[in-house]
Design an enzyme around this catalytic site. Structure first.
Site, PDB file in Angstrom:
ATOM      1  N   GLY A  45      -1.337   0.842   2.302  1.00 62.04           N
ATOM      2  CA  GLY A  45      -1.163  -0.404   1.561  1.00 62.04           C
ATOM      3  C   GLY A  45      -1.315  -0.138   0.080  1.00 62.04           C
ATOM      4  CD  GLN A  50      -4.547  -0.254  -4.805  1.00 62.89           C
ATOM      5  OE1 GLN A  50      -3.819  -0.758  -3.961  1.00 62.89           O
ATOM      6  NE2 GLN A  50      -5.345   0.765  -4.541  1.00 62.89           N
ATOM      7  CB  CYS A 100      -9.588   1.869  -1.804  1.00 61.66           C
ATOM      8  SG  CYS A 100      -8.618   0.972  -3.034  1.00 61.66           S
ATOM      9  CG  LEU A 101      -3.943   4.713  -1.890  1.00 66.78           C
ATOM     10  CD1 LEU A 101      -2.496   4.285  -2.083  1.00 66.78           C
ATOM     11  CD2 LEU A 101      -4.020   6.162  -1.427  1.00 66.78           C
ATOM     12  CG  HIS A 142      -8.257  -2.729   1.614  1.00 68.41           C
ATOM     13  ND1 HIS A 142      -9.389  -1.946   1.660  1.00 68.41           N
ATOM     14  CD2 HIS A 142      -7.551  -2.311   0.519  1.00 68.41           C
ATOM     15  CE1 HIS A 142      -9.371  -1.105   0.627  1.00 68.41           C
ATOM     16  NE2 HIS A 142      -8.259  -1.295  -0.073  1.00 68.41           N
ATOM     17  CD  GLU A 143      -3.654  -2.822   0.161  1.00 69.70           C
ATOM     18  OE1 GLU A 143      -3.558  -2.970  -1.072  1.00 69.70           O
ATOM     19  OE2 GLU A 143      -4.154  -1.820   0.688  1.00 69.70           O
ATOM     20  CG  HIS A 146      -6.595  -3.995  -3.973  1.00 71.51           C
ATOM     21  ND1 HIS A 146      -7.398  -3.342  -4.875  1.00 71.51           N
ATOM     22  CD2 HIS A 146      -6.478  -3.156  -2.917  1.00 71.51           C
ATOM     23  CE1 HIS A 146      -7.747  -2.162  -4.383  1.00 71.51           C
ATOM     24  NE2 HIS A 146      -7.207  -2.023  -3.191  1.00 71.51           N
TER      25      HIS A 146
HETATM   26 CO    CO Z   1      -7.394  -0.481  -1.819  1.00 72.10          CO
END
Ligand code: CO
Length: 191
Positions: A45, A50, A100-101, A142-143, A146
């Site tokens: 995701g 991000q 998480c990225l 989760h997304e 963000h």
């Molecule tokens: Co994340």
């Protein structure tokens, strides 16, 4: 084009995000870049903040969770969520290890409810209401966090949070090894 993913500590990850309209300039290109960036970093995701954009957009492709064929329901779970609203969350909270990225190298258990009803526009700007469960719901939660300025590390227990504090500082400073393109808030641009 693969875009750099901004790291923990970057202000845009905490900013208020804006809805976009159908005529948003180069929307298709933006979505293409987001997918390319997500795949290059092996994520499931990616949310617009991000990549430095305070917009209410995120994408998911959870088909990677089905590599072992144990989650066939995820095989085609690839979506674009524009201006999403989580209308309802229900069910008994369950724990799952998230990463998480923007926070590489850290994985922690997070509790979330398993069932989600979400309303959103897809890439063709069609309004969709969907009920999603389990891992797919978790990826969405989760997304969605963000675009609300929330990170999964905000949701872990206080003791774990204290234990990873140093690691989070290292991430912000770029003192980590990561095999995809990132931008760190506390690293000055090279001259
Ligand atoms: Co994340």
């Amino acid at each position: 084009m693969i875009l750099p993913i901004v790291a923990y500590g970057t202000p845009v990850l905490r900013e208020e995000t804006k809805e976009i309209d159908e005529n948003h300039p180069d929307l298709n290109l933006l979505l293409e870049d987001m997918f390319e960036t997500m795949y290059a970093s092996k994520g499931v995701g990616l949310a617009a903040p991000q990549i430095g954009l305070p917009l209410r957009i995120f994408i998911v492709d959870a088909s990677g969770f089905n590599e072992d064929d144990e989650h066939p329901e995820l095989a085609d779970f690839k979506r674009v969520f524009i201006n999403p609203i989580i209308v309802e969350e229900s069910g008994k909270e369950w724990k799952f290890e998230e990463g998480c990225l923007s926070i590489p190298g850290i994985r922690e258990d997070v509790s979330r409810q398993p069932n989600v009803v979400i309303e959103y526009y897809n890439e063709k700007f069609e309004l969709i209401e969907e009920t999603i469960d389990g891992i797919a719901a978790r990826v969405i939660q989760h997304e969605y966090d963000h675009i609300e300025g929330v990170l999964f590390t905000d949701k872990i227990n206080p003791l774990r949070k204290r234990l990873i504090k140093g690691k989070l500082n290292d991430i912000a400073k770029g003192n980590i090894k990561v095999n995809y393109r990132m931008k760190f808030p506390l690293v000055k641009a090279k001259h």
